[in-house]
Design an enzyme around this catalytic site. Structure first.
Site, PDB file in Angstrom:
ATOM      1  N   TYR A 176      24.205  29.620  32.380  1.00  0.00           N
ATOM      2  CA  TYR A 176      25.624  28.736  31.945  1.00  0.00           C
ATOM      3  C   TYR A 176      24.799  27.420  31.256  1.00  0.00           C
ATOM      4  O   TYR A 176      24.000  27.067  31.415  1.00  0.00           O
ATOM      5  CB  TYR A 176      25.871  28.285  33.111  1.00  0.00           C
ATOM      6  CG  TYR A 176      26.747  29.563  34.206  1.00  0.00           C
ATOM      7  CD1 TYR A 176      27.948  29.603  33.838  1.00  0.00           C
ATOM      8  CD2 TYR A 176      25.802  30.325  34.762  1.00  0.00           C
ATOM      9  CE1 TYR A 176      28.837  30.723  34.435  1.00  0.00           C
ATOM     10  CE2 TYR A 176      26.355  31.175  35.546  1.00  0.00           C
ATOM     11  CZ  TYR A 176      27.699  31.643  35.623  1.00  0.00           C
ATOM     12  OH  TYR A 176      28.372  32.406  36.068  1.00  0.00           O
ATOM     13  N   HIS A 196      34.485  27.973  33.435  1.00  0.00           N
ATOM     14  CA  HIS A 196      33.552  28.621  32.527  1.00  0.00           C
ATOM     15  C   HIS A 196      34.377  29.706  31.729  1.00  0.00           C
ATOM     16  O   HIS A 196      35.247  30.255  32.364  1.00  0.00           O
ATOM     17  CB  HIS A 196      32.222  29.077  32.805  1.00  0.00           C
ATOM     18  CG  HIS A 196      31.839  30.285  33.502  1.00  0.00           C
ATOM     19  ND1 HIS A 196      32.028  30.453  34.924  1.00  0.00           N
ATOM     20  CD2 HIS A 196      32.019  31.708  33.183  1.00  0.00           C
ATOM     21  CE1 HIS A 196      31.794  31.557  35.383  1.00  0.00           C
ATOM     22  NE2 HIS A 196      31.898  32.255  34.604  1.00  0.00           N
ATOM     23  N   HIS A 209      35.078  37.019  30.107  1.00  0.00           N
ATOM     24  CA  HIS A 209      36.223  36.654  31.186  1.00  0.00           C
ATOM     25  C   HIS A 209      36.088  35.236  31.371  1.00  0.00           C
ATOM     26  O   HIS A 209      35.334  34.423  30.791  1.00  0.00           O
ATOM     27  CB  HIS A 209      35.712  37.419  32.775  1.00  0.00           C
ATOM     28  CG  HIS A 209      34.147  36.696  33.021  1.00  0.00           C
ATOM     29  ND1 HIS A 209      33.052  37.431  32.756  1.00  0.00           N
ATOM     30  CD2 HIS A 209      33.846  35.611  33.664  1.00  0.00           C
ATOM     31  CE1 HIS A 209      32.143  36.839  33.105  1.00  0.00           C
ATOM     32  NE2 HIS A 209      32.511  35.707  33.793  1.00  0.00           N
ATOM     33  N   GLU A 226      29.277  30.822  29.612  1.00  0.00           N
ATOM     34  CA  GLU A 226      28.263  31.684  30.185  1.00  0.00           C
ATOM     35  C   GLU A 226      27.847  32.674  29.062  1.00  0.00           C
ATOM     36  O   GLU A 226      28.846  33.101  28.371  1.00  0.00           O
ATOM     37  CB  GLU A 226      28.660  32.364  31.272  1.00  0.00           C
ATOM     38  CG  GLU A 226      27.997  33.308  32.024  1.00  0.00           C
ATOM     39  CD  GLU A 226      28.740  34.212  33.258  1.00  0.00           C
ATOM     40  OE1 GLU A 226      30.045  33.962  33.303  1.00  0.00           O
ATOM     41  OE2 GLU A 226      27.772  34.496  33.956  1.00  0.00           O
ATOM     42  N   HIS A 240      23.375  36.886  39.230  1.00  0.00           N
ATOM     43  CA  HIS A 240      24.290  36.569  40.285  1.00  0.00           C
ATOM     44  C   HIS A 240      23.998  37.785  41.371  1.00  0.00           C
ATOM     45  O   HIS A 240      23.917  38.807  40.738  1.00  0.00           O
ATOM     46  CB  HIS A 240      25.798  36.459  39.983  1.00  0.00           C
ATOM     47  CG  HIS A 240      26.185  35.421  38.884  1.00  0.00           C
ATOM     48  ND1 HIS A 240      26.290  34.100  39.300  1.00  0.00           N
ATOM     49  CD2 HIS A 240      26.710  35.667  37.757  1.00  0.00           C
ATOM     50  CE1 HIS A 240      26.617  33.440  38.372  1.00  0.00           C
ATOM     51  NE2 HIS A 240      26.915  34.219  37.462  1.00  0.00           N
ATOM     52  N   HIS A 279      34.800  42.153  36.243  1.00  0.00           N
ATOM     53  CA  HIS A 279      35.870  41.273  36.264  1.00  0.00           C
ATOM     54  C   HIS A 279      36.250  40.803  34.931  1.00  0.00           C
ATOM     55  O   HIS A 279      35.571  40.908  33.974  1.00  0.00           O
ATOM     56  CB  HIS A 279      35.447  40.000  37.213  1.00  0.00           C
ATOM     57  CG  HIS A 279      34.321  39.196  36.657  1.00  0.00           C
ATOM     58  ND1 HIS A 279      33.292  39.461  36.069  1.00  0.00           N
ATOM     59  CD2 HIS A 279      34.098  37.727  36.524  1.00  0.00           C
ATOM     60  CE1 HIS A 279      32.329  38.625  35.756  1.00  0.00           C
ATOM     61  NE2 HIS A 279      32.892  37.725  35.880  1.00  0.00           N
TER      62      HIS A 279
HETATM   63  C1  M3P Z   1      30.408  34.524  37.787  1.00  0.00           C
HETATM   64  C2  M3P Z   1      30.274  36.063  37.204  1.00  0.00           C
HETATM   65  C3  M3P Z   1      30.189  31.522  41.583  1.00  0.00           C
HETATM   66  C4  M3P Z   1      30.088  32.480  40.971  1.00  0.00           C
HETATM   67  C5  M3P Z   1      30.138  32.833  39.527  1.00  0.00           C
HETATM   68  C6  M3P Z   1      30.141  34.251  38.987  1.00  0.00           C
HETATM   69  C7  M3P Z   1      31.412  30.639  41.298  1.00  0.00           C
HETATM   70  O1  M3P Z   1      30.643  33.583  36.940  1.00  0.00           O
HETATM   71  O2  M3P Z   1      30.400  36.083  35.796  1.00  0.00           O
HETATM   72  O3  M3P Z   1      30.040  36.747  38.010  1.00  0.00           O
HETATM   73  O4  M3P Z   1      29.588  31.179  42.419  1.00  0.00           O
HETATM   74 FE    FE Z   2      31.244  34.320  34.857  1.00  0.00          FE
END
Ligand code: M3P
Ligand code: FE
Length: 309
Positions: free
Chosen positions: A257, A216, A154, A267, A248, A201
């Site tokens: 990252y 990213h 993604h 990522e 996350h 996603h």
């Molecule tokens: C991701 C993901 C932020 C989170 C990003 C999350 C911008 O990149 O792959 O779930 O806080």
């Molecule tokens: Fe991501």
């Protein structure tokens, strides 16, 4: 889920400051497979387990960042139908001819309200994953070379007007909203995570005043061990790491990252869950965003939130 419309992120075209350095980085450190070069100076790569010709395309430029993002659709009838749908919705499109991008069919290009160049296409030459289609081995040498992600997963893009972007993805392109982050007013969406598949996603957007920015590009790893091994390889090669390894809260993805030598963040990602289109959207409130970003550390990493290319 019966996938009949937009299938997946197919390619991303990224600008790099020094082509030779980038080719070394993406070939040897990331472990992508180089599949071609064109007369515009673009170099094409794919991840080892991808079947289509290319998913990551680089060209040398004065500034890092993203040129365009392409999603593959089921077939040319779907491409025509989606183009009509976009036009009826008030989105202007143009066609880029087959072969303009190596081994890729006609593309339907449009500009998102966030300022990103986005395109749909139905055809790309299948070059295979190197293991054949009859009695294939589970892996081969390329899957052990460098970080060696399985596939492009993604991208997270930063730009203005993500409410309008969301409407196009939901109303015309058949995506659904998996997760979102609310801004301080607890009403406006500051970030949206959209899926066109069973993935947590396929693309995400964060509201940002400057248009067309890349936060990213994400590459899929097939285990947490492989994410940790990616971290080892980053350190061995003195790659600039932003955050991780961590998880996350948003999407439950496990991640590191880091930046390529030009400052494009990428990522290495695994995990998350597998939503269906009837799932209800998960909301992260502003006061809990630190957990959303980094669940164990609960930290609003300054560099992660402010640096884009
Ligand atoms: C991701 C993901 C932020 C989170 C990003 C999350 C911008 O990149 O792959 O779930 O806080
Ligand atoms: Fe991501």
């Amino acid at each position: 889920m019966a996938m009949t419309g937009v299938l997946r992120p197919g390619h991303v075209a990224v600008r790099v400051l020094d082509l030779d350095e980038a080719v070394k980085f993406y070939g040897d450190v990331m472990g992508l497979v180089e599949t071609g070069r064109d007369d515009m100076g673009r170099v094409y790569f794919k991840c080892w387990d991808e079947q289509d010709h290319s998913s990551y395309i680089i060209r040398e430029a004065e500034q890092a960042g993203v040129d365009f993002v392409g999603f593959k659709v089921l077939d040319t009838a779907t491409l025509d139908k989606l183009e009509k749908g976009l036009n009826a919705y008030g989105v202007e499109t143009r066609r880029l001819e087959a072969g303009d991008l190596l081994e890729t069919g006609e593309r339907v290009r449009f500009t998102l309200p966030s300022g990103h160049e986005f395109e749909l296409y139905a055809e790309k030459t299948k070059v295979g994953n190197g293991m054949g289609l009859t009695n294939p081995a589970p892996w081969y040498t390329q899957s052990e070379h460098g970080i060696a992600p399985v596939r492009l997963d993604h991208m997270l893009l930063y730009g203005p007007d993500i409410a309008k972007v969301k409407a196009i993805f939901e109303d015309v392109l058949g995506f659904f909203l998996v997760e979102r982050v609310l801004a301080e007013d607890n009403e406006t969406e500051a970030g949206i995570w959209l899926s066109c598949s069973h993935k947590v996603h396929d693309i995400a957007f964060v509201e940002y005043p400057e248009p067309g920015k890349l936060h990213h590009t994400s590459f899929l790893m097939d285990s947490w061990e492989r994410v940790l091994r990616a971290g080892d390889i980053m350190s061995m090669n003195e790659v600039a790491v932003d955050i991780g390894p961590t998880r996350h809260g948003i999407t439950r993805g496990c991640t590191i990252y880091a930046w390529d030598p030009s400052g494009n963040r990428f990522e290495t990602f695994m995990g998350g869950y597998h939503p269906y289109p009837d799932y209800e959207t998960i909301t992260w409130t502003w006061d809990n965003f630190a957990q959303g970003l980094d669940y164990p550390q609960r930290k609003l990493h300054e560099s992660f939130l402010t640096i884009v290319s």
